[in-house]
Design an enzyme around this catalytic site. Sequence first.
Site, short mmCIF file in Angstrom:
data_model
loop_
_atom_site.label_atom_id
_atom_site.label_comp_id
_atom_site.label_asym_id
_atom_site.label_seq_id
_atom_site.Cartn_x
_atom_site.Cartn_y
_atom_site.Cartn_z
N TYR A 129 -1.02 -20.81 9.52
CA TYR A 129 -0.07 -19.79 9.92
C TYR A 129 1.10 -20.34 10.72
O TYR A 129 1.54 -20.22 10.89
CB TYR A 129 -1.72 -19.63 10.76
CG TYR A 129 -0.42 -17.63 11.24
CD1 TYR A 129 0.20 -16.49 10.49
CD2 TYR A 129 -0.11 -17.04 12.43
CE1 TYR A 129 0.83 -15.64 10.78
CE2 TYR A 129 0.09 -16.35 12.78
CZ TYR A 129 1.06 -15.21 12.82
OH TYR A 129 1.95 -14.55 12.82
N ARG A 134 1.08 -1.17 -0.05
CA ARG A 134 0.00 -0.16 -0.19
C ARG A 134 0.69 1.20 -0.17
O ARG A 134 1.30 1.58 1.04
CB ARG A 134 -0.62 0.31 1.44
CG ARG A 134 -2.87 -0.91 1.08
CD ARG A 134 -2.59 -1.19 2.09
NE ARG A 134 -1.88 -1.74 3.56
CZ ARG A 134 -2.30 -1.83 4.26
NH1 ARG A 134 -3.59 -1.53 5.30
NH2 ARG A 134 -1.85 -2.79 5.44
N1 LIG Z 1 -0.38 -8.79 15.89
C1 LIG Z 1 -0.12 -9.66 16.41
O1 LIG Z 1 -1.16 -10.15 17.13
C2 LIG Z 1 0.68 -10.98 15.24
C3 LIG Z 1 1.46 -11.47 16.76
C4 LIG Z 1 2.65 -12.46 16.52
C5 LIG Z 1 3.34 -11.96 15.07
N2 LIG Z 1 2.78 -11.05 14.22
C6 LIG Z 1 3.08 -10.71 13.25
O2 LIG Z 1 4.45 -9.48 12.73
C7 LIG Z 1 4.05 -9.12 11.69
C8 LIG Z 1 3.40 -7.83 11.44
O3 LIG Z 1 2.01 -7.58 11.67
P1 LIG Z 1 1.06 -7.00 11.96
O4 LIG Z 1 0.75 -7.32 13.70
O5 LIG Z 1 1.61 -5.67 12.55
O6 LIG Z 1 -0.47 -7.21 11.00
P2 LIG Z 1 -0.46 -5.77 10.25
O7 LIG Z 1 -1.17 -4.14 10.72
O8 LIG Z 1 -1.32 -6.37 9.47
O9 LIG Z 1 0.64 -5.28 9.24
C9 LIG Z 1 1.33 -6.84 7.97
C10 LIG Z 1 2.47 -5.90 7.31
O10 LIG Z 1 2.57 -6.71 6.63
C11 LIG Z 1 2.61 -6.14 5.42
N3 LIG Z 1 2.24 -7.12 3.57
C12 LIG Z 1 1.58 -8.15 3.96
N4 LIG Z 1 1.93 -8.62 3.23
C13 LIG Z 1 2.16 -8.33 2.27
C14 LIG Z 1 2.95 -8.78 0.96
N5 LIG Z 1 2.92 -9.30 -0.06
N6 LIG Z 1 3.76 -7.96 0.50
C15 LIG Z 1 4.29 -7.27 1.32
N7 LIG Z 1 4.11 -6.52 2.74
C16 LIG Z 1 2.96 -7.46 2.85
C17 LIG Z 1 1.35 -5.76 4.98
O11 LIG Z 1 1.60 -4.55 3.90
P3 LIG Z 1 0.27 -4.50 2.93
O12 LIG Z 1 -1.22 -4.62 2.95
O13 LIG Z 1 0.54 -2.79 2.25
O14 LIG Z 1 0.77 -4.71 1.56
C18 LIG Z 1 1.35 -4.97 6.27
O15 LIG Z 1 2.38 -3.61 6.24
C19 LIG Z 1 3.84 -10.35 10.97
O16 LIG Z 1 4.52 -10.76 10.33
C20 LIG Z 1 2.92 -10.77 11.84
O17 LIG Z 1 2.76 -12.78 10.95
C21 LIG Z 1 2.22 -10.56 14.99
#
Ligand SMILES: NC(=O)c1ccc[n+]([C@@H]2O[C@H](COP(=O)([O-])OP(=O)(O)OC[C@H]3O[C@@H](n4cnc5c(N)ncnc54)[C@H](OP(=O)(O)O)[C@@H]3O)[C@@H](O)[C@H]2O)c1
Length: 265
Positions: free
Chosen positions: A157, A39
């Site tokens: 996942y 995005r």
């Molecule tokens: N939130 C939780 O509870 C949690 C817990 C443990 C681990 N994590 C991990 O933390 C990381 C970040 O997640 P978040 O919690 O910050 O979620 P989020 O707010 O949904 O952010 C996810 C980010 O990943 C990007 N993304 C997704 N698919 C992509 C692609 N194909 N190419 C490039 N960018 C991509 C999205 O950007 P665009 O959509 O703009 O591409 C967004 O910036 C992830 O790896 C997630 O598995 C999250």
Amino acid sequence: MTAFTPTTVFITGASSGIGAACARAFANIGAKLVVVARRRERLDAIAKELATAHRTKTHVATLDVRDRKSVERVVDSLPEPFAAVDVLINNAGLGIGLDKLHEGNVDEWDLMIDTNIKGLLYVSRALIPGMVARGKGHVINLGSLAGREVYPGGAVYAATKYAVRALTKALRLDLLGTGLRVTTIDPGMVDTEFSTVRFRGDKARADKVYQGLQPLTGDDIADAVLFCATRPPHVDISELVLMPTAQGSTTMAHRAPPAAGPASR
Ligand SMILES: NC(=O)c1ccc[n+]([C@@H]2O[C@H](COP(=O)([O-])OP(=O)(O)OC[C@H]3O[C@@H](n4cnc5c(N)ncnc54)[C@H](OP(=O)(O)O)[C@@H]3O)[C@@H](O)[C@H]2O)c1
């Protein structure tokens, strides 16, 4: 002990949540940033905000990490001031659906596997050789508590995050002697857009995930990432697990009962 000050930080998935919080945290200590995600308008808004707040120099690139050729193109064409990346934050990722494995949506499996595993590999493969050549660098992967414990409906996942943990450990072995550091940050519940994505845009259902407890925030995770990245060069925090105080495991959390509403008639 002399702390390390990162100069150029490459963040995938910087348009939201943990990635955007990392951009703010590293801008705050004066680092230059490369921010990538799909995005563009979100990335531009963050770059503008940080230029105003900290005079941060940010290189913005629209990138789907699943597209190997695009990953290579973005890395190969980094402008000179951003080319010597010394911290890579492999953060882009998602969980989608909470279906039982035998009822799962195969396209959604592909999306998770291609993003969380293959995307992380493509970006790592493109950037790490430069770090090795310079004898300096830190790869910080966003794993998950789900990379340590599975939970019902989270099979694929969790499998991707177990893979991230395996890749982190193996990469650390492969990089021994190069001076590079490798870290996995494994959070429990973090209130970002993660659950809205998981429930395919159903925000009301996503909000229920965090009801009755105080989840971690993107800033909490960025704080931990920054801590790892700023240790002296001889210190490698190889694994860090963070959970909300009210979370015990992937399946156990303490939730306050909902406040009593008006008595029904
Ligand atoms: N939130 C939780 O509870 C949690 C817990 C443990 C681990 N994590 C991990 O933390 C990381 C970040 O997640 P978040 O919690 O910050 O979620 P989020 O707010 O949904 O952010 C996810 C980010 O990943 C990007 N993304 C997704 N698919 C992509 C692609 N194909 N190419 C490039 N960018 C991509 C999205 O950007 P665009 O959509 O703009 O591409 C967004 O910036 C992830 O790896 C997630 O598995 C999250």
